[in-house]
Every structure is written in C-alpha cells, then in structure tokens.
Design a protein around this motif. Structure first.
Motif, PDB file in Angstrom:
ATOM      1  N   TYR A 351      40.719  36.498  25.375  1.00 36.22           N
ATOM      2  CA  TYR A 351      39.582  35.637  25.012  1.00 36.22           C
ATOM      3  C   TYR A 351      38.220  36.141  25.518  1.00 36.22           C
ATOM      4  N   SER A 352      38.182  37.239  26.281  1.00 32.90           N
ATOM      5  CA  SER A 352      36.897  37.716  26.796  1.00 32.90           C
ATOM      6  C   SER A 352      36.684  39.193  26.463  1.00 32.90           C
ATOM      7  N   LYS A 353      35.483  39.656  26.733  1.00 31.96           N
ATOM      8  CA  LYS A 353      35.153  41.074  26.511  1.00 31.96           C
ATOM      9  C   LYS A 353      34.988  41.830  27.817  1.00 31.96           C
ATOM     10  N   TYR A 354      35.431  41.198  28.927  1.00 29.57           N
ATOM     11  CA  TYR A 354      35.303  41.871  30.215  1.00 29.57           C
ATOM     12  C   TYR A 354      36.112  43.171  30.214  1.00 29.57           C
ATOM     13  N   PRO A 355      35.573  44.219  30.809  1.00 34.00           N
ATOM     14  CA  PRO A 355      36.331  45.469  30.911  1.00 34.00           C
ATOM     15  C   PRO A 355      37.630  45.258  31.714  1.00 34.00           C
ATOM     16  N   ILE A 356      38.619  46.064  31.421  1.00 37.12           N
ATOM     17  CA  ILE A 356      39.911  45.931  32.111  1.00 37.12           C
ATOM     18  C   ILE A 356      39.750  46.163  33.612  1.00 37.12           C
ATOM     19  N   SER A 357      38.838  47.047  33.980  1.00 37.48           N
ATOM     20  CA  SER A 357      38.619  47.323  35.413  1.00 37.48           C
ATOM     21  C   SER A 357      38.109  46.077  36.139  1.00 37.48           C
ATOM     22  N   ILE A 358      37.237  45.318  35.476  1.00 38.03           N
ATOM     23  CA  ILE A 358      36.691  44.095  36.077  1.00 38.03           C
ATOM     24  C   ILE A 358      37.794  43.030  36.197  1.00 38.03           C
ATOM     25  N   ILE A 359      38.594  42.906  35.142  1.00 36.75           N
ATOM     26  CA  ILE A 359      39.698  41.924  35.166  1.00 36.75           C
ATOM     27  C   ILE A 359      40.691  42.275  36.273  1.00 36.75           C
ATOM     28  N   SER A 360      40.970  43.548  36.424  1.00 39.52           N
ATOM     29  CA  SER A 360      41.882  44.001  37.477  1.00 39.52           C
ATOM     30  C   SER A 360      41.362  43.619  38.850  1.00 39.52           C
TER      31      SER A 360
END
Length: 398
Positions: A351-360
């Motif tokens: 549901y978001s466009k956050y980069p995978i690194s940020i989500i991690s």
C-alpha cells in the motif's frame, strides 16, 4: 525385619503389627502378642491382603470391609501388615463376625485409628526399612476388587493418574457440601488433599433415603457426582467434558460390587473433578500470558526490543513463557516476532511507495538482506517480487 522397631510403633499407635514371608504357611504376629498363625485356615488372607500388596512398590491402604482396613508394604519377599484396624467404633458383634471369617486375626484386637494416623504410621515404617520417603496423603487405596482400585476414569475420558484416594469423610451437612463445592470450583488441590486425608466419613447423621445400606451409599454417590459436575462447570471446566466425566462415573457406579467400591469411586470423583478445574484455570492463565506477550510484541514491533525483555515485562519467567508460547502457537516467540514484522512490512510493500530499505529499517531488521531472507521464509518470494505482484493501485471515480 526389625521387630524391635515394630514393637515400638505398636506401643506408640496401638495398631496390631505382623510380618509375612510370601509363600510361607505361617504369619508372624509381632504385637499385641508374639506368635505364629497358619494362613491356610483363612483363604481370604492370600486373596485379599497378600494380593493387595504383592505387586505394589509403595505402601498401600487396604480396605477389607466398610470400616475395617490395613496398612501394608513389602520389602523384597516380606510383607509388613499393620492392622486390622477400625476407622470408626464398631459393634462387638460385628468384630466377632469379622474374626470368625478371618481366623488369622482371631486373637487380634481391632481398635479405632484414623486413616490419617494409620497412613503416617505406615510411611514412617516404610522409610525406616527402605529409606524411601512418601507423603502420607499420596498412599493409594485398594479394595478386595483390586482391578477396581486400578481403574481410572481418564482411561475413558483422557489420560489421568490418581495420586491419592481416601474414604473417611461424610456428606452429611450443608456446610460440608458448600465446602466441597467451593474447593472444586476453585480447583484447590491442596484443600482437596486435606479433605480426603481427614477422618469423619460417618453415615449415622445422613438422612435415610433407602432401607438398604448399599442403596443408601449409591444414592449418596449419585448426588455427589451431580454436585461435583455442576461445581466444576461453574469453576470453568468445559461443560461437555464435565458431563462426559459424570456419565463415566455413573456407569462405573453401576458396576460397583460393594460399599467399599462406591466409597473409592466417590473419592476418585472428588479428586479428579478438582484436578480438572485446576488444570482448566491454569490453561486460562497460560492463555492470558500468551495474549499479553502478543500485545507486548504488537506495541513494540517497530522498536529494537529483545525477546528476553518480554517475560519480565508481563511478570512471568522466560523459560515458562517460552515453553507455553511454543506449545500454544507452534513456533518460538522469536519466530512469531519475525512473522508479525514481515506481515506488517507486506502491508507497506502493498500500500505504500516507501523503498524496501526504509521498510526494512522501520521494522528493525538488522539489514535489508536479513529482511529479504525472513520475508522469503514466510511469503516464498522476495519483498520486491511481492510488491510487484500485489501493488495496490488507487482509483478515484469521477
């Protein structure tokens, strides 16, 4: 066996004591008077007393008749016998009748002693001769129908081992009924053990509901089973299990061959219902701790906490929580934390466009590669693959 020690016990407790070597013709009376008596004149001696103790490792209480009982234990091929004794005052006519039917003890006095006191005497003697320490309230009760004493209702419901049986307490007052009801409802095992090892099962003050003594006991046990079943349900036991247990007990009651069997059945019912409520309350407590653990994880999912922090925070030991959580959820607490973090990360991927690194980093994974490894374990694909396949495209109606 040390006959001097046995004589001292007789002086203290005034309970007849004798020694029998398995397979021998004579039983050695130690006190009240020293003599030898042939057992051939009394077939019930071998069928009853010897059979009751021969296969037992620990001391046992043997209920010969409604109010006549013995304390027994064996050491190798020798049997030590305390009794016969009476658990209430018995009419002389009944004593004479008993001695006539049991010539081995024809010259033995039969006097009153409480079940608790005989149990304590028995474990004291057993410790002296074997060095084994046994709690007096754990002594099993056997009857002439030995196979009945080994029956446990859990063989019909679920696996259960009775620790202790007793038979010396009546149901002859509303106070007693309320006490039993409270103990069962609370699952109070210690109080139940005390009740079962207390003296005072007296039918004299019970209202007569049948002319036949055996029927009187049968009606009493039926009433007691109904009381126990209702109290257990109120205490939190699953109603279906409680009803199943009462059905099993009532079927077993039909097969009771004597008053002694009915008494034993009643004591087993009291013990088992209390234990089942106790287990149900413990299980509820376990579930409460597990839910508190999950709640802690949910609140701290985005913080770098350690699994070891959870148990002290909810007031339980780490090993206990780890064991119960694993039993309930089928995974460790650490695995559950990873699963929850990956589940919430999946929502952000979708549901978001956050980069995978940020989500991690947001869900406190040690690195993006660690996040990818854990995510693949639960979802069977990389975070990027998941995002590609599950991306949510928002649309607006015009």
């Amino acid at each position: 066996m040390d006959s001097v020690f046995l004589e001292k016990l007789y002086e203290l407790f005034q309970v007849p004591v004798s020694i029998y070597e398995f397979g021998e013709e004579y039983i050695q009376m130690v006190r009240p008077r020293r003599c030898q008596v042939s057992v051939r004149s009394d077939p019930s001696f071998a069928d009853g007393i010897v059979s009751a103790v021969k296969s037992q490792k620990w001391p046992v209480l043997f209920l010969e008749e409604e109010f006549i009982f013995y304390g027994l234990f064996k050491q190798e091929k020798t049997c030590c016998i305390f009794g016969p004794a009476a658990r209430k005052t018995i009419e002389q006519e009944k004593i004479r009748s008993y001695k006539y039917r049991h010539p081995v003890f024809a010259q033995t006095d039969i006097s009153y002693i409480s079940v608790e006191k005989l149990s304590k005497l028995l474990v004291m003697a057993f410790y002296h001769f074997t060095g084994e320490d046994v709690e007096y309230y754990h002594l099993p009760l056997v009857t002439k129908n030995g196979e009945f004493s080994r029956w446990t209702p859990e063989s019909d419901v679920e696996n259960y081992q009775l620790e202790q049986s007793e038979f010396d307490r009546g149901h002859n007052s509303i106070e007693t009924e309320n006490q039993i009801r409270r103990i069962v409802m609370e699952g109070d095992m210690e109080s139940m053990k005390k009740i079962l090892s207390a003296d005072g099962f007296d039918m004299n003050n019970v209202g007569a509901v049948a002319e036949n003594n055996a029927k009187q006991w049968e009606y009493m046990i039926v009433s007691m089973i109904v009381l126990l079943s209702r109290a257990a349900i109120e205490g939190g036991l699953n109603p279906e299990l409680s009803y199943e247990m009462s059905d099993v007990y009532l079927r077993k009651l039909e097969k009771c061959k004597s008053i002694e069997d009915m008494m034993l059945l009643g004591m087993k019912a009291q013990y088992e219902y209390t234990e089942k409520v106790h287990e149900a309350k413990e299980q509820l407590s376990h579930l409460t701790y597990i839910e508190e653990c999950k709640d802690y994880i949910a609140k701290n999912l985005r913080k770098p906490f350690k699994v070891g922090d959870i148990a002290p925070a909810i007031g339980v030991s780490r090993s206990y929580l780890a064991r119960k959580f694993s039993e309930s959820e089928g995974m460790t607490i650490q695995q559950y934390v990873m699963k929850e973090r990956c589940k919430h990360a999946a929502n952000l991927l979708k549901y978001s466009k956050y980069p995978i690194s940020i989500i991690s980093e947001y869900f406190c994974f040690s690195s993006q590669s660690h996040f990818g490894k854990q995510f693949r374990h639960f979802y069977g694909m990389t975070p990027n693959e998941y995002r590609t396949q599950n991306r949510y495209i928002e649309s607006y109606s015009k």
